[in-house]
Every structure is written in C-alpha cells, then in structure tokens.
Write a protein that holds these residues in place. Structure first.
Motif, PDB file in Angstrom:
ATOM      1  N   UNK A  15      62.845  46.450  25.274  1.00  0.00           N
ATOM      2  CA  UNK A  15      61.830  45.431  25.055  1.00  0.00           C
ATOM      3  C   UNK A  15      62.312  44.022  25.312  1.00  0.00           C
ATOM      4  N   UNK A  16      63.268  43.871  26.205  1.00  0.00           N
ATOM      5  CA  UNK A  16      63.792  42.529  26.451  1.00  0.00           C
ATOM      6  C   UNK A  16      63.054  41.851  27.598  1.00  0.00           C
ATOM      7  N   UNK A  17      63.210  40.545  27.640  1.00  0.00           N
ATOM      8  CA  UNK A  17      62.669  39.774  28.750  1.00  0.00           C
ATOM      9  C   UNK A  17      63.683  39.823  29.881  1.00  0.00           C
ATOM     10  N   UNK A  18      63.190  40.183  31.077  1.00  0.00           N
ATOM     11  CA  UNK A  18      64.124  40.316  32.192  1.00  0.00           C
ATOM     12  C   UNK A  18      63.744  39.333  33.285  1.00  0.00           C
ATOM     13  N   UNK A  19      64.702  38.555  33.723  1.00  0.00           N
ATOM     14  CA  UNK A  19      64.473  37.720  34.903  1.00  0.00           C
ATOM     15  C   UNK A  19      65.441  38.215  35.966  1.00  0.00           C
ATOM     16  N   UNK A  20      64.876  38.650  37.057  1.00  0.00           N
ATOM     17  CA  UNK A  20      65.603  39.468  38.010  1.00  0.00           C
ATOM     18  C   UNK A  20      65.498  38.820  39.385  1.00  0.00           C
ATOM     19  N   UNK A  21      66.675  38.595  40.014  1.00  0.00           N
ATOM     20  CA  UNK A  21      66.678  37.973  41.338  1.00  0.00           C
ATOM     21  C   UNK A  21      66.974  39.020  42.389  1.00  0.00           C
ATOM     22  N   UNK A  22      66.194  39.034  43.451  1.00  0.00           N
ATOM     23  CA  UNK A  22      66.479  39.956  44.553  1.00  0.00           C
ATOM     24  C   UNK A  22      65.932  39.375  45.854  1.00  0.00           C
ATOM     25  N   UNK A  23      66.526  39.821  46.937  1.00  0.00           N
ATOM     26  CA  UNK A  23      65.974  39.438  48.239  1.00  0.00           C
ATOM     27  C   UNK A  23      65.135  40.584  48.789  1.00  0.00           C
ATOM     28  N   UNK A  24      65.140  41.698  48.044  1.00  0.00           N
ATOM     29  CA  UNK A  24      64.510  42.919  48.534  1.00  0.00           C
ATOM     30  C   UNK A  24      63.103  43.029  47.942  1.00  0.00           C
ATOM     31  N   UNK A  25      62.102  42.906  48.816  1.00  0.00           N
ATOM     32  CA  UNK A  25      60.722  42.928  48.306  1.00  0.00           C
ATOM     33  C   UNK A  25      60.358  44.272  47.687  1.00  0.00           C
ATOM     34  N   UNK A  26      61.057  45.355  48.093  1.00  0.00           N
ATOM     35  CA  UNK A  26      60.768  46.665  47.497  1.00  0.00           C
ATOM     36  C   UNK A  26      61.100  46.626  46.004  1.00  0.00           C
ATOM     37  N   UNK A  27      62.270  46.040  45.692  1.00  0.00           N
ATOM     38  CA  UNK A  27      62.628  45.929  44.272  1.00  0.00           C
ATOM     39  C   UNK A  27      61.602  45.091  43.523  1.00  0.00           C
ATOM     40  N   UNK A  28      61.205  44.008  44.162  1.00  0.00           N
ATOM     41  CA  UNK A  28      60.235  43.136  43.504  1.00  0.00           C
ATOM     42  C   UNK A  28      58.940  43.890  43.249  1.00  0.00           C
ATOM     43  N   UNK A  29      58.500  44.644  44.248  1.00  0.00           N
ATOM     44  CA  UNK A  29      57.232  45.382  44.124  1.00  0.00           C
ATOM     45  C   UNK A  29      57.320  46.466  43.066  1.00  0.00           C
ATOM     46  N   UNK A  30      58.441  47.185  43.074  1.00  0.00           N
ATOM     47  CA  UNK A  30      58.503  48.363  42.211  1.00  0.00           C
ATOM     48  C   UNK A  30      58.905  48.050  40.792  1.00  0.00           C
ATOM     49  N   UNK A  31      59.659  46.991  40.590  1.00  0.00           N
ATOM     50  CA  UNK A  31      60.206  46.772  39.249  1.00  0.00           C
ATOM     51  C   UNK A  31      59.434  45.747  38.438  1.00  0.00           C
ATOM     52  N   UNK A  32      58.916  44.750  39.113  1.00  0.00           N
ATOM     53  CA  UNK A  32      58.424  43.601  38.374  1.00  0.00           C
ATOM     54  C   UNK A  32      57.068  43.784  37.738  1.00  0.00           C
ATOM     55  N   UNK A  33      56.880  43.168  36.560  1.00  0.00           N
ATOM     56  CA  UNK A  33      55.540  43.000  36.019  1.00  0.00           C
ATOM     57  C   UNK A  33      54.860  41.921  36.844  1.00  0.00           C
ATOM     58  N   UNK A  34      55.660  40.870  37.082  1.00  0.00           N
ATOM     59  CA  UNK A  34      55.162  39.821  37.968  1.00  0.00           C
ATOM     60  C   UNK A  34      56.303  39.403  38.858  1.00  0.00           C
ATOM     61  N   UNK A  35      55.929  38.824  39.981  1.00  0.00           N
ATOM     62  CA  UNK A  35      56.970  38.332  40.862  1.00  0.00           C
ATOM     63  C   UNK A  35      56.653  36.925  41.325  1.00  0.00           C
ATOM     64  N   UNK A  36      57.728  36.191  41.619  1.00  0.00           N
ATOM     65  CA  UNK A  36      57.567  34.839  42.142  1.00  0.00           C
ATOM     66  C   UNK A  36      58.251  34.817  43.503  1.00  0.00           C
TER      67      UNK A  36
END
Lengths: 385, 446, 295
Positions: free
Chosen positions: A184-205
């Motif tokens: 239940x933690x807040x995660x701020x996640x940096x990636x250059x891979x849009x697949x990771x962004x699409x699959x993992x994020x609640x929201x993406x910037x």
C-alpha cells in the motif's frame, strides 16, 4: 499522509533548463510513472523528489509539508536505484539492514522486518551471499528488500528494470506492482519504457525536454494522446502518422494526404471539421494506431473513404499476431493483425479503419485536434470475468 | 581487481629484487655500472694513435669539468700521438665505485684521479701500478721531491710511490675579523693554541652567533685527525696496518672537541653538517670555522666582511691532515698506454699548471716550484690567505688511510659521532673504535 | 597419439612465446639472485684476494654485528613511522581532493608534486629546511624559542626528521592510487547511504574504507618496500649518521659493498633483506588478502 505534490518544480544547470515547471499531485498508495525518452528530465525530477538534487524553483510537498530543504533521510522516502546500489562488500542481509542499522532500529525489529521482507521476496536462502554471487533478478529483489524494510510510505524507483533481460523484466513488472499494492505504498517510478508505464502505472506522466506532455491513466493517454509526441511515444509499434491538409468544402470535409503521390482524399466528418474549428487548408497530421488498420475480406465491398489499397513492404509474423508494413507516401506504416497472415512483399492488400480511430494533430503545435468532450472521460472496457 | 593487484605486486617485488641484488651483484663482475671508455672511436688522429681514458671526480663547486676538459684538450694538441678522453665520474665515492667495477671487468681506465686515501684499498685489490719505474726513467727523484711531503705521504708505502698529488687540500681556520673587532679581540691575532681558541670562541659567542664550528658529518675523522695531530702524532702507521685511537692524547683531543660545545658552549651541540658550515660562516652565524682550503675561493667571493685564514691552533704543535685526490695508474693496461698516461700525469702536474689549477679552484698547489711561478706570486701577493695553507703544510701529514679504509673509517666516524651527540664518553668510544678497527685490520697483520 | 602430438605442439608454442621474457627474467632476476646467494656463503673482501667458501660465517658475523641490528631496528621504526602515516595521509588527501569543488586540479597538483621531484632534490631541499639557525624549519621553531634545534645532527631527532620528509614525499604518490580507487566507487552507493541518512563518518567507515581496501593493501605493500628501498636521501643528508642513528638496511648494504668492499657480507645482507620483504609481503597477501573485498 504520504501524498506527494509537485508545484511548478524546475531544475536549472548553469543556464540549461532541465526540468521546467512540472506539477503533479500523487495520491497516497498510487503507482505513478514518469516516462519519456532519455534526457527528458524524468530522472532529475525523481532525484529532486528524493532530495539528491536541489530544487531550483517550485515547491515540493510531502504529506502537505514543504520539504525542499529537508535532507533525503528526512523525507520518509526509500529509493531503488538503477544499478541497485548494493554494497559489494556486504552480504545480502547487511545490505538490507544497512539503513536500519544507520537509523538505530532495534535488533529485534531488524530481524522481524528482514524475515518479513525476505519471505515476501523469496530471498531467504540468499541472505549470507555477497551481491556478486547473485543474478540480476536476485539483486533487484535485494534492492526491493531494502525499500520494504525501511517501511517508508513512499518509494522511488529509477529505471529499476533496465538491467534485466526481457523475460525477467516482464516478470518483475508484475512483482513490483503486486508488492506495491500489497504494501500500500506510494510509488513514483521512472522509466523510458512505455510498456512499463502502460502496464504498471495507475497514472503516468509523459515528459519531453523537461516539459510535461500529458498526465493521465495509461489507457487514456494511449487512446487520446494529447499531442503527436505522446502518440508516437506510446504503443508498440507506435502510432502511424502522415502529413495531410484539411479540406472543407461544404458537405464534404476531410483530409488530403500530402505525402501520397495521388493526393488521396479521406472524408472525415464525425467530430471534426467545423465542430473542431479547423479551417480549410490547415496542414495537419493524421494518425492511426497499427491495430486500427485491419484487413478487409477480398470479396467485401471496399469503402474507398474508410480503406487504403497498399502494397506490402515487409511482414513480421509473431505467432499470435502479424505486423504488416507498407508505405503511405514516403512514410512506413505498420498494421497489427491478430493471427498469422502469410503475406508477401509486393502483395496488394486493402486495409480498412474505423473513423473513430483516426487522430488528427495540428502539424505546427502537434496538439490533438480531435479530443472531444465525450471522449475525454474515456471509457475503458472492463475485463469481463 | 585482485589479479591486477597481484600482478602489480609481483612487478614491484621483482623490482625490489633487482635493485636489492644489483648492489650485491655488480661487484661480482656480472654487470658493469661504470662505463669504461670505449676505445676505437678516434676521429682525425692517424693510425697508431694512443687513446687514454681518464676518470676524474669533482668534489668542490664551480665549473671544474670545463677546466679539466680544457687541460686535456691542451695536452692532446701538444701530443699528436695521444688522445686523452676525460670522463667525469661524479663524486669521489662514485668514481671509486666505477673504477672498481671497471677493474673487475678487466677494462680499467688508463689514468684516474681518486682520493689519496684509496691507496691501501687499491693495493689490496692489486689494482694500481707503482710509478717508480716511470719516475726513474723520467728525471728521477727531482720530480717527486718537489711535492710537499704532507701530500706525498699518502702516495708512498715501503719506499714505493703509487700516486701523484693533484687536487689537494688541507684544513685551515677561517675567522671573521669584524666579529673579532666587535668583541675586542685583535683581528690580526687569530688563536694560536687550543686554550686561546676555546677562550676566543666563548667570547665570540652571542645570541645568533657561535664562536666556532667544526663540521662533524661525513668527514668526522678528518677533523678529528687534525686535533689528534696537534696533540702529538698521527692516528695510523704509514703502512695503514695499525691505528692508535685510544691513546690518552687522542682521548684528550676528542674531549677538547666535545668541550667546545659542552663546556665552553661556544659550538652547537650534535653533529654539524659539513656543507652548511661555510654558509654559517658567510651568514655570520659562526665567527670561526675549521674547513678545507677547497672553500677558500668560495669564501673569498662571498664573504661580506673582512675575514682571515690561519693555521689550526696548536696543542703540542701545529698540525693538519691533507686531503683530496691523486693521479693513479692501473694494472692491466698495455705498456704504450702506460707511457702515454705517465706523460699526461707529468703534463697535468707541471708547476705552471699546478699554479693555475690552485688559483682557479682554491686547492693548494701541490709543488713547491708552483709557488715560484709568476702568476702564483702575484696571486699570493694580492691574497695572502692563499699562502697560509702552503705554509701550514710544513706541519701537514698524511690523511687518515688504512687497509680496508672504508670500514675502519666508519668505525671511527660512528664512535666520534656517538661522543659528539652525547651518547658516549670519549675514552669508552675511542676504545670501542680501536677494538673494531683492530678486528678489521687483523687479517692484514698476519 | 595424434592428440599428444597436438598438445605438445601447443606447449612448445606457448614456451616460445614466453621465451623472450623468460630469458630476461633469468638473466636479470634469477641469475643475479642466485649469484648473490652463492656469494653470501663466501668470504670476498679486501683481505681475501680470491673469494673462498666460508659456510655461514657471513651470517654468523652479521648476527654479532651491532650495526646490523641497529640498521634493522632503524628500518623497522622507519617503516612503522612512514607506512601507516603516509597511507592515512594519502587517503585523507584523496578524499579531500575528490570532494573539493573549486581548484580541484590545483589541489591535486599541489599534493602530487613532491612525488615528481627526484629524491636527491628532495633531500637537498630538506637539508636546507632542517638546517639549524637559518633553515626554514628553524624560523618556525624560533617562535617557540627552539630555533637552534639540530634536526639532523642529533641522534634522537634525525629519524623523525627522515620519517617526516619521506611521508611528505610519498603521500602524494599514494594519493593518486586512492583517487583512482575512489573513482571506482559508484556514486549510487553514496546516494543510497544519503537516503538512509548515514553520517559522513558512517559512510566512510562502512562504505568508502572497505571498498578501498584493495588500494590500501597495494599501497601499503609499496610503502613498506619503499621504506626499505628509499636510501638516496641518506647519501645527501646524513650518510647514515650520527653514529648510524639514521642508517637503513639498504644503505648499510651499499656501505658494505662499496665502501668496505666486503662483497660476501653485502650479499648476505641482501639475502636477509629480500627474505624479509618476501615474508612481509607473504603475510600481507595470504593473511590479510582473504579479508579484502575485490570487485
């Protein structure tokens, strides 16, 4: 509460603006992904949140308090680094406990947290090994273990999967996501891979050159990219685009494909034209996602305005799907079809598309011209059990 | 990383081995650090030309290599059949080492300048030629007799002459006349006795200035030898097989030296560095000093005050050891070269040249007749101090030299320094030095 | 049969490749060492025109030689005085030079330059610094009323003076190794520690120092061998005096070989030194090495 708020945060190096007025509110328990090509400022933004970089302008609030001047250790944050930052001379156990020892957590508590984390990550058998005796995935888990035992409500990750092979990356994506939800933690996640962004994020910037391009839920971003950059950045293969000119002559309005030698005209009515306030002769960019381009049955009646007759340039058959390449003007387009399509180079195929899948962008600003009020809400299909 | 460290280590270790061993093995003759001059590269001289390699050290300041090379060139011009190739070989110690290596490699130089005190060591090595044959053929004893006996003493053993004095020095007393005046002493009356010197030195001492400095690093034995000579007799026999360190007279001499610092507080305590004593004198940090005549030109050129040069004061008598380098010739060179080398030695020691050499360097001219030369007469007239060293030679004696000279000298130096630094008393230290020296010399007294 | 032949061929090839370096190694390392060993069992001094075998007499004499024990103890003190201090100082300087934001290049050069100066020149400089009355150090000591301290002429001072000078000379050199070592440590590790709020001291003690252990090991060995190898300054400054107070093993070997012309004894002393260095290196390598982390 562990809410993170970025208020017009900027970073300057000498005279160079690396991050420009980034703002966001990240809710407690949210998985928030910063994504963009290298050099877009995503890592710098993350490091400013961590406290490893000074914030040149703007405010950072954690749990409602301004923390610009608070040292990293005072921000209630744990961080997983790209190369895991494991101390090579310490055992897995000591690596995981390093932070707790520094913070003088009681021995009993240390053991408890260690056991808990090791169990969660399945690394109980590795505790007495040194990092160099571990595989990439195991090192990754140790790095996660550190974040877990710290029990900080916020976790930052900087490209944590970039050093893993493709298969393991896919596996770890799920694992990290699960872990985040479990804890239940807040995660701020940096990636250059849009697949990771699409699959993992609640929201993406999505960031580009230090500027925010779009913030939103992954599918919203995917379906309704705010601009040409986001459109071309998301999706694999990315959105197909081509230069066009808006023609509006009375009843018929649509685009004329400028790159096409025959200057083909595609009538587009719905949601475009006068409603969108596009003037006749405006240069635009037309975009279609690969999966929106589907083959038409040879016998079916071809609607010229909803289909293209193209000559196949190349084919990639991936088993479950086939990617067909063809040229539209001087641009190479890709279409993604389910199943196996034994096309050959030079075959003539007719591909059709639905009007609602067409995106139009301003050719100057790159802004999406078709975002309508109805679509903005976004309707994501629920998974039917 | 581990392998890198290991390989770095092995390289470092083998280097250590190499350096560690080269010092041991170069003496075995397996390598030759000294570059013996290679004959056979003659340029213009006709066939039948004799080439001589000539090793020489430089031990005092100034452009001495230029002077020596110039003299050799002059010789070459005057002697068309002979070409002397001078090789500068560093300090006295370096020169000895290089010659030693060359001798063991069976390629000795044809002629060389070495410390006069190497005599016995070189004889033990069976490396040097007696020169009597050449002397006899070349005018006989007239030539040898012209040299001051104090210089010649280091050349002769058992009636044979093994070397010819060249760049020779002796110890004299330098004193600051201005300082003498300042404390009410007569600047024309330097101390003539030990008691006077102690008294004057105490008088001259004030904050920032010592009364006297006698250097005690490196050439400790030399300074001590001067004091010993003044109190009676030399420290060793002429044949270099016996030493007399622990006689009551010599203990007294050492005690006097120590007392200058301890009792009279007129000299710094501890070991005084050889090289800084002249600077101390020039800076006015000491009013008097014992030092080599080799420094005369230096002091003359740099002293900003009126200074005097005097005999070393006497106890029983005046006395000062000589020092410096002589010409040697080596066994194992061919007869023709030996002839040529002798010619070169004669040339280099001609009175006229000895006089010029003395004026140029400050070394004492080695021959009485050199002082009859016009340029020398003029020089002495203008600078009477230059004659003091010569006049003192009447009381000059052979420099300390024995068989196995290095080891005996070290035994003496170490014990002298132990006394000077207050770690031992004079009688006990000299007794110890005597015992050590006796042990070293035992094998030469069989 | 054919396999054996092929193997033999490979071996010959390997040996041929090694041959040039092997020849040099034999010629310039093993042969001299062997000669030295042999000579150390001979009497070869001025008193014996032809060297003759004398068993272990040289070694026996050595044990009875006060000067030998003196230079050996001196050398151990010299090593003890120079190695830890110069290594620690080098580490400190490297940490500082690595951190300094401004004038980084200048600081590094300033620290490094004593290394570039030849030992002979260094000895001459320090000879002046240590000169009583008007040497540079004396001017400083004057403020404490001790301007007439005779640094090199006093038995109890001279070793300290030498140790100090050698530290000054060597620390900059070792700093270079540490700087290279520091560059090898990932910045991430420090950032990770910063996230945990570790103090500078904790970071040094638990991260930097352990990760620099390979460098420390290497540098200590070099420093230790140097403490036996560096004797140039003695020639200029003290000739081992007063009364051997500053004499070191290698200089004594030099004196024995080139002043006493006792080649047998000089060889025996050389063997002792080599064995000593090897023993210490072996302890460092096979003992301490296991506790060191290598990347």
């Amino acid at each position: 509460m562990a809410e993170v708020e970025l208020r017009r945060i900027s970073k300057m190096y000498e005279r160079q603006q690396v991050v420009n007025e980034v703002s966001a509110i990240i809710a407690p328990g949210e998985f928030f992904v910063l994504v963009g090509p290298s050099g877009c400022g995503k890592s710098t933004t993350l490091r400013m949140i961590a406290g490893l970089e000074e914030i040149s302008a703007g405010e950072l609030l954690i749990g409602g308090k301004r923390v610009n001047e608070v040292p990293p250790s005072g921000r209630n944050i744990s961080m997983v680094f790209q190369n895991y930052a494991l101390y090579p001379h310490l055992t897995v156990k000591d690596n995981i406990l390093f932070g707790l020892q520094v913070r003088k957590v009681s021995k009993q508590d240390q053991v408890k947290r260690l056991e808990h984390a090791a169990e969660m990550l399945g690394i109980a058998a590795l505790l007495n090994r040194k990092p160099k005796e571990l595989s990439g995935g195991q090192r990754q888990r140790v790095a996660l273990g550190r974040a877990i035992v710290s029990q900080h409500p916020i976790c930052l990750m900087d490209e944590p999967l970039s050093n893993l092979d493709a298969k393991l990356r896919g596996h770890m994506r799920t694992e990290i996501r699960q872990l985040q939800q479990e804890l239940g933690i807040t995660m701020i996640y940096v990636t250059h891979d849009q697949v990771e962004a699409m699959t993992m994020g609640d929201r993406m910037m999505v960031l580009r050159d230090g500027e925010v391009q779009q913030v939103g839920r992954p599918l919203d971003v995917y379906n309704h990219p705010a601009n040409l950059f986001v459109a071309e950045f998301t999706g694999a293969p990315p959105m197909n685009t081509t230069q066009a000119v808006w023609r509006s002559n009375g009843a018929q309005s649509g685009v004329e494909l400028s790159d096409d030698p025959s200057r083909r005209f595609l009538p587009l009515a719905l949601g475009f034209g006068p409603q969108a306030g596009i003037k006749d002769g405006t240069p635009v960019v037309l975009g279609l996602r690969p999966e929106a381009l589907q083959p038409l049955e040879p016998g079916a009646v071809a609607d010229e305005s909803r289909s293209l007759l193209v000559s196949v340039q190349g084919v990639e058959i991936l088993g479950s799907e086939t990617i067909v390449e063809f040229k539209l003007g001087d641009k190479l387009w890709k279409a993604k079809w389910n199943g196996q399509w034994p096309c050959r180079r030079g075959d003539l195929v007719r591909v059709g598309f639905a009007l609602e899948h067409v995106s139009l962008f301003d050719s100057q600003s790159g802004k999406n011209l078709a975002i309508t009020a109805g679509r903005e809400k976004g309707e994501i299909l629920r998974c039917v059990q | 990383m581990r392998t890198v460290v290991k390989s770095l280590f092995s390289v470092a270790m083998s280097l250590a081995l190499l350096t560690g061993c080269s010092s041991g093995t170069s003496t075995t003759g397996s390598s030759q650090p000294g570059q013996p001059a290679q004959p056979g590269t003659s340029e213009t001289k006709p066939a039948g030309n004799t080439e001589l390699s000539f090793f020489y050290p430089v031990a005092v300041g100034g452009p001495l290599t230029k002077i020596v090379d110039g003299m050799a060139e002059e010789f070459n011009k005057e002697n068309p059949g002979i070409t002397v190739k001078p090789v500068y070989t560093g300090s006295y110690q370096d020169t000895t080492t290089k010659i030693q290596a060359a001798v063991q490699g069976k390629t000795p130089p044809d002629v060389a300048v070495m410390l006069s005190t190497e005599l016995h060591t070189m004889m033990d090595m069976n490396a040097i030629l007696p020169l009597d044959e050449f002397i006899a053929k070349d005018g006989g004893n007239e030539y040898v007799k012209d040299f001051f006996p104090g210089f010649l003493a280091n050349s002769q053993v058992d009636g044979k002459t093994y070397s010819i004095p060249f760049q020779r020095s002796t110890i004299v007393l330098y004193y600051n006349k201005a300082a003498f005046k300042e404390v009410g002493l007569d600047p024309e009356k330097p101390p003539a006795t030990w008691d006077e010197m102690a008294e004057y030195a105490a008088k001259l001492t004030k904050d920032g200035r010592w009364g006297i400095e006698i250097p005690s690093s490196g050439f400790t034995y030399w300074m001590y030898q001067a004091l010993a000579l003044q109190n009676g007799k030399n420290l060793m026999t002429e044949d270099g097989k016996k030493v007399f360190f622990d006689t009551p007279e010599n203990v007294e001499a050492l005690q006097y030296w120590v007392d200058l610092a301890k009792k009279h507080k007129a000299m710094p305590e501890g070991v005084i560095e050889w090289a800084t004593v002249p600077s101390d004198f020039l800076e006015g940090k000491t009013a008097m000093m014992f030092h080599t005549t080799g420094n005369l030109t230096n002091v003359k050129n740099n002293a900003k005050f009126d200074f005097g040069v005097a005999f070393l004061p006497a106890k029983k008598n005046y006395g000062s050891p000589t020092g410096g380098g002589n010409f040697y010739m080596f066994k194992g060179t061919d007869a023709k070269k030996q002839e040529a080398a002798w010619k070169f030695i004669r040339f280099m020691t001609e009175p006229k040249r000895a006089a010029q050499w003395s004026i140029d360097t400050g070394y004492v001219a080695t021959r009485k007749s050199a002082y009859e030369e016009e340029i020398m007469k003029q020089y002495v007239k203008d600078f009477p101090a230059a004659a003091v060293a010569r006049d003192q030679l009447e009381y000059g004696h052979a420099e300390f030299s024995t068989h196995n000279n290095g080891k005996v000298t070290k035994a003496l130096n170490d014990n002298l320094q132990a006394v000077l630094t207050g770690k031992a008393d004079a009688a006990a230290a000299l007794k110890k030095a005597q015992e050590e020296a006796d042990k070293v010399l035992a094998s030469f007294n069989k | 049969m054919g396999e054996l032949r092929a193997k033999w061929k490979v071996n010959v090839y390997a040996w041929l490749l090694l041959l040039p370096s092997l020849i040099f190694l034999l010629l310039f390392t093993f042969y001299p060492v062997w000669q030295t060993v042999i000579l150390s069992f001979h009497q070869a001094d001025l008193g014996s025109p032809e060297p003759f075998f004398n068993g272990i007499d040289n070694y026996k004499q050595m044990l009875e030689d006060d000067v030998f024990w003196k230079v050996l103890t001196n050398n151990l003190w010299f090593a003890l005085g120079t190695v830890p201090t110069s290594v620690a100082l080098a580490l400190g300087m490297a940490l500082f030079a690595n951190k300094a934001l401004r004038g980084k290049g200048f600081i590094r050069t300033a620290y490094f330059y004593p290394t570039v100066v030849p030992m002979i020149a260094v000895a001459n400089i320090w000879l002046f610094i240590y000169t009583p009355e008007y040497g540079a150090l004396s001017h400083v000591m004057d403020w404490f009323g001790k301007g007439d301290m005779n640094w090199l002429g006093d038995q109890s001072n001279v070793m300290w003076a030498m140790i100090f000078m050698v530290i000054w000379k060597e620390a900059g050199y070792f700093m270079i190794f540490y700087l290279a070592g520091l560059q090898n440590i990932s910045q991430e590790l420090y950032e990770s520690a910063a996230m945990e709020g570790a103090s500078a001291w904790t970071v040094f003690r638990r991260v930097t120092f352990p990760l620099l252990m390979p460098t420390t090991m290497f540098v200590s060995i070099i420093a230790f061998t140097n403490s036996f190898k560096l004797v140039d300054h003695l020639v200029i400054m003290t000739k081992g005096g007063p009364d051997n107070a500053s004499n070191l093993l290698l200089y004594y070997i030099y004196e024995t070989a080139f002043s006493f012309w006792d080649q047998g004894m000089a060889s025996a002393l050389t063997i002792v030194m080599v064995v000593l260095l090897l023993a210490v290196a072996a302890v460092q390598f096979f003992g301490l090495d296991k506790k060191i982390h290598y990347n």
